[in-house]
Enzyme design. Structure first.
Site, PDB file in Angstrom:
ATOM      1  N   GLY A   1     -13.646 -28.932  25.266  1.00 25.16           N
ATOM      2  CA  GLY A   1     -12.558 -29.353  24.577  1.00 25.16           C
ATOM      3  C   GLY A   1     -12.177 -28.101  23.509  1.00 25.16           C
TER       4      GLY A   1
ATOM      5  N   GLY B   1     -16.803 -31.609  27.091  1.00 22.41           N
ATOM      6  CA  GLY B   1     -15.687 -31.883  28.077  1.00 22.41           C
ATOM      7  C   GLY B   1     -15.669 -31.215  29.532  1.00 22.41           C
TER       8      GLY B   1
ATOM      9  CD  GLU C   1     -20.609 -33.043  22.970  1.00 23.64           C
ATOM     10  OE1 GLU C   1     -19.718 -32.536  23.674  1.00 23.64           O
ATOM     11  OE2 GLU C   1     -21.543 -33.005  23.152  1.00 23.64           O
TER      12      GLU C   1
ATOM     13  CG  ASP D   1     -16.313 -36.557  23.775  1.00 24.97           C
ATOM     14  OD1 ASP D   1     -16.897 -35.780  23.920  1.00 24.97           O
ATOM     15  OD2 ASP D   1     -14.886 -36.446  23.406  1.00 24.97           O
TER      16      ASP D   1
END
Length: 336
Positions: free
Chosen positions: A66, A115, A138, A146
């Site tokens: 992302g 992502g 992350e 996530d």
């Protein structure tokens, strides 16, 4: 006019999606996420679409994750609305892919992180080349696993998922199949023929014809130690087992863990423990709650993105600075 960031087409029996931000390694922005949602809605009940084919443009990346720089800028400005929209809509796409009633075929050639993994992992088949490189990095930017990976990672063999989540270890294409992140290993030179066969037949079963022999997993010599160390109840417990084991590989893991955000490591470990007992929707809800506190209420995310992606100095100043100084109650408060 500039070309679209997400190019949707109908080819033969396939709905095709090309992530088209090659200079940004096809990182996801809110516009791409909304186009993904539209494609899912449009194709899920379309009988002419037998499968979806997902690729990244440019030859270097499938999707590097992302656009966290934009998230950081909104957090610095104190603007919660775009951050909430980004994660809410991204996670809805992750669930939409999981519920998509047909094969969602990801052709992963190059970098696939964060992502990007969320766009592939919840459906399949997931095809990797020898140039694929997958990671969940992350903790280096003080986020957490996530896009639904808090559901996936605890379900990988042994404690591979916890190792990948905490260290951000990078896996080659073959390693991804061994770890359960990918389903098929196909050499890059055969990707064009594979793509043509998928479009022509609309049958994901043709992938088997193109599969190459699988090299041994690079992490195989360390599996027993991974399973022992990363089963511990705390990050300091993990480090203690690694230090006791000694050797070059174990020392390297300790060095990596000591470099990551102490808070992020603690949050990530707690999240995976919870994720092991929750379904995908529950995991996405838990992740969404965490984005609100981790992004806005703790300084480490802004500092991590600055260090890795903005200034690129690799010198983050974490709060607190060490794992020993992490307050368990403060970590649990981020979940509330």
């Amino acid at each position: 006019m500039s070309e679209a960031s997400l190019i949707l087409n109908r080819e033969g029996h396939a709905g095709t999606i090309l992530m088209n931000r090659p200079k940004a390694l096809n990182a996801l922005d809110i516009g791409m996420i909304r186009d993904f949602a539209a494609a899912i809605a449009q194709w899920k009940d379309d009988a002419a679409v037998k499968l979806v084919l997902l690729e990244g443009a440019g030859g270097r990346a499938f999707c590097a994750g992302g656009d966290v720089r934009a998230v950081r800028e909104a957090a610095i400005a104190g603007d919660r609305a775009p951050v909430e929209a980004f994660f809410t809509e991204e996670y809805a796409v992750n669930e939409g892919i999981a519920l998509f009633p047909k094969p969602w075929v990801s052709l992963i050639d190059g970098v696939c992180m964060g992502g990007g993994i969320g766009l592939a992992i919840h459906n399949g088949p997931r095809v990797v080349s020898e140039h694929a490189l997958l990671a969940m990095p992350e903790t280096a930017i003080a986020l957490f696993p996530d896009v639904g990976t808090s559901h996936i990672l605890p379900r990988l063999p042994g404690k591979l998922g916890t190792w990948l989540a905490l260290t951000g270890a990078r896996l080659s294409g073959a390693d991804c199949v061994h770890a359960g992140l990918a389903t098929h290993y196909v050499l890059r030179e055969n990707f064009p023929a594979l793509r043509a066969a998928l479009v022509e037949t609309g049958d994901a079963g043709v992938i088997e014809r193109f599969a190459a022999p699988l090299p041994a997993a690079s992490f195989a010599p360390h599996r027993a130690l991974i399973d022992e160390a990363f089963a511990q109840d705390s990050v300091l417990g993990i480090i203690a087992v690694l230090e006791k084991a000694g050797g070059e590989w174990a020392e390297a893991q300790v060095k990596i863990l000591r470099r990551m955000s102490p808070t992020s490591l603690s949050v990530s470990l707690e999240l995976l423990k919870r994720g092991a007992g929750m379904n995908l929707r529950q995991c996405l809800d838990e992740e969404l709650k965490l984005t609100r506190t981790v992004v806005h209420d703790h300084p480490d995310f802004r500092e991590g993105v600055r260090s890795v992606l903005v200034d690129k100095d690799g010198k983050p100043a974490w709060t607190p600075a060490t794992l020993e100084a992490v307050d368990k109650a403060a970590v649990l408060k981020l979940f509330s």
